[in-house]
Design an enzyme around this catalytic site. Sequence first.
Site, PDB file in Angstrom:
ATOM      1  N   HIS A   1       0.847  -1.200   0.000  1.00 47.48           N
ATOM      2  CA  HIS A   1       0.000   0.000   0.000  1.00 47.48           C
ATOM      3  C   HIS A   1       0.880   1.247   0.000  1.00 47.48           C
ATOM      4  O   HIS A   1       1.830   1.336   0.769  1.00 47.48           O
ATOM      5  CB  HIS A   1      -0.902   0.019   1.236  1.00 47.48           C
ATOM      6  CG  HIS A   1      -2.122  -0.830   1.076  1.00 47.48           C
ATOM      7  ND1 HIS A   1      -3.238  -0.706   1.856  1.00 47.48           N
ATOM      8  CD2 HIS A   1      -2.401  -1.816   0.194  1.00 47.48           C
ATOM      9  CE1 HIS A   1      -4.154  -1.567   1.474  1.00 47.48           C
ATOM     10  NE2 HIS A   1      -3.669  -2.266   0.475  1.00 47.48           N
TER      11      HIS A   1
ATOM     12  N   TYR B   1      -8.686   5.685   8.156  1.00 50.46           N
ATOM     13  CA  TYR B   1      -8.742   6.061   9.568  1.00 50.46           C
ATOM     14  C   TYR B   1      -9.757   7.184   9.670  1.00 50.46           C
ATOM     15  O   TYR B   1      -9.545   8.270   9.121  1.00 50.46           O
ATOM     16  CB  TYR B   1      -7.377   6.560  10.055  1.00 50.46           C
ATOM     17  CG  TYR B   1      -6.323   5.486  10.225  1.00 50.46           C
ATOM     18  CD1 TYR B   1      -5.603   4.997   9.135  1.00 50.46           C
ATOM     19  CD2 TYR B   1      -6.041   4.966  11.486  1.00 50.46           C
ATOM     20  CE1 TYR B   1      -4.631   4.018   9.305  1.00 50.46           C
ATOM     21  CE2 TYR B   1      -5.063   3.985  11.662  1.00 50.46           C
ATOM     22  CZ  TYR B   1      -4.366   3.514  10.566  1.00 50.46           C
ATOM     23  OH  TYR B   1      -3.405   2.542  10.739  1.00 50.46           O
TER      24      TYR B   1
ATOM     25  N   PRO C   1      -2.813   0.470  19.168  1.00 51.29           N
ATOM     26  CA  PRO C   1      -2.648  -0.023  17.790  1.00 51.29           C
ATOM     27  C   PRO C   1      -2.861   1.021  16.682  1.00 51.29           C
ATOM     28  O   PRO C   1      -2.664   0.717  15.509  1.00 51.29           O
ATOM     29  CB  PRO C   1      -3.681  -1.145  17.689  1.00 51.29           C
ATOM     30  CG  PRO C   1      -4.667  -0.864  18.755  1.00 51.29           C
ATOM     31  CD  PRO C   1      -3.958  -0.150  19.847  1.00 51.29           C
TER      32      PRO C   1
ATOM     33  N   LYS D   1       2.255  -0.254  15.062  1.00 51.16           N
ATOM     34  CA  LYS D   1       3.695  -0.375  15.306  1.00 51.16           C
ATOM     35  C   LYS D   1       4.132  -1.622  16.089  1.00 51.16           C
ATOM     36  O   LYS D   1       5.311  -1.969  16.071  1.00 51.16           O
ATOM     37  CB  LYS D   1       4.197   0.851  16.102  1.00 51.16           C
ATOM     38  CG  LYS D   1       4.183   2.138  15.346  1.00 51.16           C
ATOM     39  CD  LYS D   1       5.321   2.183  14.344  1.00 51.16           C
ATOM     40  CE  LYS D   1       5.032   3.134  13.215  1.00 51.16           C
ATOM     41  NZ  LYS D   1       5.184   2.603  11.890  1.00 51.16           N
TER      42      LYS D   1
ATOM     43  N   TYR E   1       4.758   6.429   9.898  1.00 53.85           N
ATOM     44  CA  TYR E   1       3.854   5.308   9.598  1.00 53.85           C
ATOM     45  C   TYR E   1       4.582   4.206   8.817  1.00 53.85           C
ATOM     46  O   TYR E   1       4.461   3.027   9.153  1.00 53.85           O
ATOM     47  CB  TYR E   1       2.637   5.814   8.814  1.00 53.85           C
ATOM     48  CG  TYR E   1       1.494   4.842   8.785  1.00 53.85           C
ATOM     49  CD1 TYR E   1       0.580   4.764   9.836  1.00 53.85           C
ATOM     50  CD2 TYR E   1       1.323   3.966   7.714  1.00 53.85           C
ATOM     51  CE1 TYR E   1      -0.466   3.856   9.825  1.00 53.85           C
ATOM     52  CE2 TYR E   1       0.278   3.046   7.690  1.00 53.85           C
ATOM     53  CZ  TYR E   1      -0.616   3.002   8.747  1.00 53.85           C
ATOM     54  OH  TYR E   1      -1.647   2.091   8.737  1.00 53.85           O
TER      55      TYR E   1
HETATM   56  P1  FAD Z   1       3.018 -11.910  21.291  1.00 52.85           P
HETATM   57  O1  FAD Z   1       2.532 -11.917  19.902  1.00 52.85           O
HETATM   58  O2  FAD Z   1       2.069 -11.598  22.384  1.00 52.85           O
HETATM   59  O3  FAD Z   1       3.676 -13.343  21.554  1.00 52.85           O
HETATM   60  C1  FAD Z   1       4.033 -13.776  22.835  1.00 52.85           C
HETATM   61  C2  FAD Z   1       3.885 -15.291  22.906  1.00 52.85           C
HETATM   62  O4  FAD Z   1       4.336 -15.754  24.173  1.00 52.85           O
HETATM   63  C3  FAD Z   1       2.434 -15.729  22.769  1.00 52.85           C
HETATM   64  O5  FAD Z   1       2.328 -16.698  21.751  1.00 52.85           O
HETATM   65  C4  FAD Z   1       2.099 -16.276  24.147  1.00 52.85           C
HETATM   66  O6  FAD Z   1       1.164 -17.342  24.095  1.00 52.85           O
HETATM   67  C5  FAD Z   1       3.462 -16.742  24.646  1.00 52.85           C
HETATM   68  N1  FAD Z   1       3.559 -16.820  26.098  1.00 52.85           N
HETATM   69  C6  FAD Z   1       3.080 -15.945  27.020  1.00 52.85           C
HETATM   70  N2  FAD Z   1       3.368 -16.353  28.267  1.00 52.85           N
HETATM   71  C7  FAD Z   1       4.063 -17.515  28.144  1.00 52.85           C
HETATM   72  C8  FAD Z   1       4.610 -18.417  29.076  1.00 52.85           C
HETATM   73  N3  FAD Z   1       4.495 -18.206  30.400  1.00 52.85           N
HETATM   74  N4  FAD Z   1       5.242 -19.514  28.619  1.00 52.85           N
HETATM   75  C9  FAD Z   1       5.351 -19.742  27.301  1.00 52.85           C
HETATM   76  N5  FAD Z   1       4.832 -18.908  26.347  1.00 52.85           N
HETATM   77  C10 FAD Z   1       4.193 -17.809  26.767  1.00 52.85           C
HETATM   78  N6  FAD Z   1       1.174  -4.354  15.427  1.00 52.85           N
HETATM   79  C11 FAD Z   1       1.605  -3.901  14.228  1.00 52.85           C
HETATM   80  O7  FAD Z   1       2.829  -3.763  14.039  1.00 52.85           O
HETATM   81  N7  FAD Z   1       0.756  -3.570  13.210  1.00 52.85           N
HETATM   82  C12 FAD Z   1      -0.589  -3.682  13.356  1.00 52.85           C
HETATM   83  O8  FAD Z   1      -1.340  -3.447  12.399  1.00 52.85           O
HETATM   84  C13 FAD Z   1      -1.099  -4.131  14.623  1.00 52.85           C
HETATM   85  N8  FAD Z   1      -2.416  -4.274  14.836  1.00 52.85           N
HETATM   86  C14 FAD Z   1      -2.852  -4.839  15.993  1.00 52.85           C
HETATM   87  C15 FAD Z   1      -4.213  -5.043  16.155  1.00 52.85           C
HETATM   88  C16 FAD Z   1      -4.688  -5.643  17.315  1.00 52.85           C
HETATM   89  C17 FAD Z   1      -6.174  -5.847  17.462  1.00 52.85           C
HETATM   90  C18 FAD Z   1      -3.777  -6.066  18.338  1.00 52.85           C
HETATM   91  C19 FAD Z   1      -4.269  -6.743  19.604  1.00 52.85           C
HETATM   92  C20 FAD Z   1      -2.430  -5.866  18.192  1.00 52.85           C
HETATM   93  C21 FAD Z   1      -1.948  -5.254  17.029  1.00 52.85           C
HETATM   94  N9  FAD Z   1      -0.585  -5.049  16.828  1.00 52.85           N
HETATM   95  C22 FAD Z   1      -0.147  -4.497  15.653  1.00 52.85           C
HETATM   96  C23 FAD Z   1       0.371  -5.444  17.876  1.00 52.85           C
HETATM   97  C24 FAD Z   1       1.021  -6.821  17.625  1.00 52.85           C
HETATM   98  O9  FAD Z   1       0.026  -7.797  17.409  1.00 52.85           O
HETATM   99  C25 FAD Z   1       1.916  -7.179  18.819  1.00 52.85           C
HETATM  100  O10 FAD Z   1       2.743  -6.103  19.119  1.00 52.85           O
HETATM  101  C26 FAD Z   1       2.764  -8.431  18.529  1.00 52.85           C
HETATM  102  O11 FAD Z   1       1.993  -9.599  18.581  1.00 52.85           O
HETATM  103  C27 FAD Z   1       3.932  -8.552  19.532  1.00 52.85           C
HETATM  104  O12 FAD Z   1       4.650  -9.729  19.289  1.00 52.85           O
HETATM  105  P2  FAD Z   1       5.392 -10.475  20.470  1.00 52.85           P
HETATM  106  O13 FAD Z   1       6.024 -11.673  19.846  1.00 52.85           O
HETATM  107  O14 FAD Z   1       6.222  -9.520  21.213  1.00 52.85           O
HETATM  108  O15 FAD Z   1       4.238 -10.909  21.484  1.00 52.85           O
HETATM  109  C1  PHB Z   2      -5.149  -4.147  11.061  1.00 51.84           C
HETATM  110  O1  PHB Z   2      -5.306  -4.332   9.837  1.00 51.84           O
HETATM  111  O2  PHB Z   2      -5.374  -5.036  11.882  1.00 51.84           O
HETATM  112  C2  PHB Z   2      -4.694  -2.832  11.545  1.00 51.84           C
HETATM  113  C3  PHB Z   2      -4.387  -1.847  10.633  1.00 51.84           C
HETATM  114  C4  PHB Z   2      -3.950  -0.606  11.087  1.00 51.84           C
HETATM  115  C5  PHB Z   2      -3.850  -0.365  12.432  1.00 51.84           C
HETATM  116  C6  PHB Z   2      -4.152  -1.364  13.354  1.00 51.84           C
HETATM  117  C7  PHB Z   2      -4.584  -2.608  12.910  1.00 51.84           C
HETATM  118  O3  PHB Z   2      -3.441   0.863  12.866  1.00 51.84           O
END
Ligand code: FAD
Ligand code: PHB
Length: 393
Positions: free
Chosen positions: A72, A201, A293, A297, A386
């Site tokens: 995009h 947005y 979100p 990021k 962004y």
């Molecule tokens: P997580 O994905 O949370 O992974 C952590 C893992 O550790 C999980 O699988 C969990 O089960 C495991 N775990 C936890 N505790 C334990 C334990 N005690 N023992 C073993 N395993 C354990 N980010 C973006 O960059 N762009 C976006 O568009 C965006 N949109 C989002 C939309 C939504 C609705 C949400 C909720 C989040 C969004 N994010 C976005 C954020 C992004 O999803 C998170 O920042 C990302 O998942 C972080 O990755 P991580 O590996 O640090 O943590």
């Molecule tokens: C998404 O597609 O899930 C999404 C897109 C943009 C955002 C957050 C989530 O800022």
Amino acid sequence: MRTQVGVIGAGPAGLVLSHLLHLQGIESIIIERRSREYVEKRVRAGVLEQATVDLLCETGVGGRLMREGLSHHGIELRFEGEAHRIPLSDLTGGRAIWIYGQQEVIKDLVTARLAAGAEIHYEVSDASVERLDTERPVIGCTLDGKRVNIECDFIAGCDGFHGICRHAIPAGVLTTYDRDYPFGWVGILAAVAPSTDELIYAFTERGFALHSLRTPELSRLYVQCDHDDRIEDWPDDRIWDELHQRLKKSDGWTLKEGPILEKGITGMRSFVAEPMQYGRMFLAGDAAHIVPPTGAKGLNLAVRDVWHLAQALVRWYRARDDAALAGYSSACLRRVWRAQDFSYWMTSMLHRFPGDDSRVSYKLQLARLAYVVTSRAAATSLAENYVGFPIED
Ligand code: FAD
Ligand code: PHB
């Protein structure tokens, strides 16, 4: 059991770290609390920065992303019924964002890791971390009903915001910064072609809405909700009704509806724990920081953290040089705070703050939006944040 780097969590941070280390000949074991199926189905992020995409491609896990992901070059800000395009690529020397679901990134990484013979243990319970301030930190956990210890050189705490690693650091070591926002998002995945080519947005008097997508057949949409709302408060009809009202445009554009495949509520918070290290344990991704979100990021920051961590560990294993490990936290935190500021700025520009019944804030938000869409300088600032900065910056 014994490994070089013990990784807790098979989310984006844990999997990318294990993959990067493997490419440099460093072995790791990953333990994950959930099942493989659960992690591969969890609907979360959708927007990947250019630098995240480049890293995945350069390290051999970007094939499907290139075929199925959607690049995009702009986003739309919609307010007072009018659309305003921010031409991201024109304003950033050609950089872009990619739409590709987080669970697809996860599937690609798991496939690559398992093909390379990696040890990923799912459905592990009661994980603990011990002896963090020694040269032999240990992960304890229950695997297939048996208690095991995994001796490591280093532990990577990639276990997300609700994980155990951050909490295992002795009191007084970490300084935490925490802001809970007085609203959340209801998010849906709908089986309907997106009604837009680019993300929208929207800011209205009723609150924020976001029209995103996953594929040409799947739409991802969000509406601002109250802080304490539960998903039962949001039957499908109410969600569509709010989306129609908040995404309304004066030229007759309409939002297409379809069956809702998935829905959930996400809280909004800004959180940072400093430093992102204690002894031989390093925190990465959501385990150390959370952004609201609105700036898209979180996943990108998680990938950036583990890129720094992998580089630092490679230096240690090649030359027993711990300078980069000692600098890990400050290298990450510079970008974390930049992303915090941007995410806060986007969030406060685009949401209605409850209790704020003076009409002043609403007018100020409209004024800020009008400035962003008419000033090239302001639009460029939004665009460069962004699409994100180069990974090594
Ligand atoms: P997580 O994905 O949370 O992974 C952590 C893992 O550790 C999980 O699988 C969990 O089960 C495991 N775990 C936890 N505790 C334990 C334990 N005690 N023992 C073993 N395993 C354990 N980010 C973006 O960059 N762009 C976006 O568009 C965006 N949109 C989002 C939309 C939504 C609705 C949400 C909720 C989040 C969004 N994010 C976005 C954020 C992004 O999803 C998170 O920042 C990302 O998942 C972080 O990755 P991580 O590996 O640090 O943590
Ligand atoms: C998404 O597609 O899930 C999404 C897109 C943009 C955002 C957050 C989530 O800022």
